[in-house]
Design an enzyme around this catalytic site. Structure first.
Site, PDB file in Angstrom:
ATOM      1  N   LYS A   1      41.954  27.339  35.955  1.00  0.00           N
ATOM      2  CA  LYS A   1      40.909  27.946  36.294  1.00  0.00           C
ATOM      3  C   LYS A   1      42.519  29.367  36.337  1.00  0.00           C
ATOM      4  O   LYS A   1      43.532  29.460  37.543  1.00  0.00           O
ATOM      5  CB  LYS A   1      39.859  28.173  36.804  1.00  0.00           C
TER       6      LYS A   1
HETATM    7  C1  LIG Z   1      35.739  24.217  34.406  1.00  0.00           C
HETATM    8  C2  LIG Z   1      34.737  24.907  33.388  1.00  0.00           C
HETATM    9  C3  LIG Z   1      33.586  24.695  33.990  1.00  0.00           C
HETATM   10  C4  LIG Z   1      32.942  24.070  35.102  1.00  0.00           C
HETATM   11  O1  LIG Z   1      33.708  24.270  36.756  1.00  0.00           O
HETATM   12  P1  LIG Z   1      33.721  23.357  37.532  1.00  0.00           P
HETATM   13  O2  LIG Z   1      34.466  24.111  38.576  1.00  0.00           O
HETATM   14  O3  LIG Z   1      35.026  22.722  37.787  1.00  0.00           O
HETATM   15  O4  LIG Z   1      32.390  22.779  37.981  1.00  0.00           O
HETATM   16  C5  LIG Z   1      31.983  25.283  33.617  1.00  0.00           C
HETATM   17  N1  LIG Z   1      32.384  25.853  32.445  1.00  0.00           N
HETATM   18  C6  LIG Z   1      33.283  25.801  31.848  1.00  0.00           C
HETATM   19  C7  LIG Z   1      33.339  26.813  30.217  1.00  0.00           C
HETATM   20  C8  LIG Z   1      34.887  25.240  31.952  1.00  0.00           C
HETATM   21  O5  LIG Z   1      36.059  25.895  31.913  1.00  0.00           O
END
Ligand SMILES: *Cc1c(COP(=O)(O)O)cnc(C)c1O
Length: 379
Positions: free
Chosen positions: A185
């Site tokens: 992210k």
């Molecule tokens: C990465 C992601 C998540 C989940 O995030 P985590 O921190 O891995 O639980 C949820 N929604 C979207 C759109 C994502 O890209």
């Protein structure tokens, strides 16, 4: 570029200061939720403009706790998009509720607000819009619909910490916004998440729910005088720890600089692919600030996987974001979903390729990606 070129799909941006901040925590006595988490939460609130931030272990946990805190559970329906990572609707299932998918807009891949209103039933309690790839949904319209129907709005802002649309930011019109600091992210601690909300009462409840429903955190128990605690509620074990928090604090300070670097790369891609034969682009909505989490191109579905594999063979990291959730095995099996249910999401899912996009990607690397895409695209 040489033939052994390797362009990673993603490279994080942790620098010496982030690593030394985490090392300081490791050298200290207190590793779990404490001062570094408080510092992170204050900085994150300062950035988002939301009154409260609650640090947790993932965005999935954030979505789950937000649903619980707003009273969503068995018998309830939650409207959301199939064009997302499965975490979005899995969180609804974790809460015991039923995800109801609604198709997306062709131009952005975001949930279609018009269809959303048609999907509301007596059982609908909440909407989870996802700001796909960093392009914010039309939150003014979603808030209007939610108010008309008495629904809670929980934003999945995993892609969109930095986004703005119509002057609105994640967490501003939604009851809560959930963020991810997962390994790929925009800012990351490997794993991590947060809930931002202006509702201070719910923030307090979520702070308790992230730690078993206990009424005092370890930091509060760890004081000069032992303090007894109670567990008035049943919660989960989702609390962010000081090590992860320490990695994030500095990245919040650099977040705009990091986004600006991704913006330049995204524009370079857009200039190169705009009008290129056989390549489609989702364009940022005019007047909005795109968080530039993912850059995708769209190619004919029959050619997509061939291009995907030849880019990989040329050493370029690529991904598919996303195969629509309703077509994943569990959702087909348990909800009877099939091809054709959400045609626009399926069209994007069959055509999309995500290209490398991160601050460390050099201009000549982006140019290599561009030239390979243009030359490898099957005729
Ligand atoms: C990465 C992601 C998540 C989940 O995030 P985590 O921190 O891995 O639980 C949820 N929604 C979207 C759109 C994502 O890209």
């Amino acid at each position: 570029m040489r033939s052994n070129t390797k362009i990673e799909f993603y490279r994080h941006n942790l620098d010496r200061r982030d690593i030394s901040a985490a090392s300081e925590v490791l050298k200290s006595i207190f590793l779990t939720t404490g001062k570094a988490v408080r510092v992170f939460e204050e900085k994150f609130s300062g950035y988002t403009g939301c009154k409260n931030t609650v640090g947790v272990t993932s965005c999935t946990a954030a979505l789950h706790l937000a649903l619980i805190a707003w009273g969503i559970g068995p018998g309830d329906e939650v409207i959301t998009t199939p064009m997302s990572f499965c975490a979005t609707s899995n969180a609804v299932l974790h809460a015991g509720a039923r995800p109801v998918f609604v198709d997306v807009e062709e131009s952005t891949g975001n949930i279609n607000a018009e269809l959303m209103e048609k999907a509301v039933t007596r059982r609908t309690k909440a909407i989870i819009p996802v700001h796909l790839y960093g392009q914010m949904c039309d939150m003014k319209e979603i808030r209007r619909i939610a108010d008309r129907r008495g629904l809670v709005v929980i934003e999945d802002a995993a892609h969109s910490i930095e986004s703005v649309r119509d002057g609105i930011r994640p967490g501003e019109l939604g009851d809560a916004a959930c963020f991810s600091f997962y390994a790929t992210k925009n800012i990351t601690s490997g794993e991590g998440g947060a809930i931002a909300t202006n509702d201070s009462g719910k923030a307090g409840l979520i702070k308790s729910l992230r730690l078993h429903g206990i009424d005092k955190s370890a930091a509060e128990r760890y004081s000069k005088i032992y303090r007894h605690w109670d567990m008035p509620l049943l919660g989960w074990k989702y609390n962010m720890d000081n090590i992860h928090a320490a990695l994030l604090a500095g990245q919040i300070e650099r977040i705009e600089k990091l986004r600006a670097k991704r913006e330049r790369i995204a524009r370079r891609y857009e200039r190169a692919f705009d009008g290129a034969k056989g390549i489609g682009l989702l364009k940022p909505v005019p007047g909005s600030k795109h968080a530039r989490h993912l850059f995708t191109i769209q190619v004919a579905s029959g050619k997509r996987d061939r291009l995907l594999h030849s880019l990989q063979q040329k050493g370029i990291g690529v991904a598919v974001n996303y195969t629509p959730i309703h077509l994943l095995g569990y959702y087909r099996k348990n909800f009877g979903h099939k091809k054709g249910d959400f045609p626009v999401a399926e069209k994007i899912g069959a055509r999309t390729i995500s290209l490398p996009l991160y601050p460390k990607l050099k201009p000549d690397e982006a140019d290599y990606v561009i030239s390979r895409v243009l030359s490898e695209l099957p005729k």
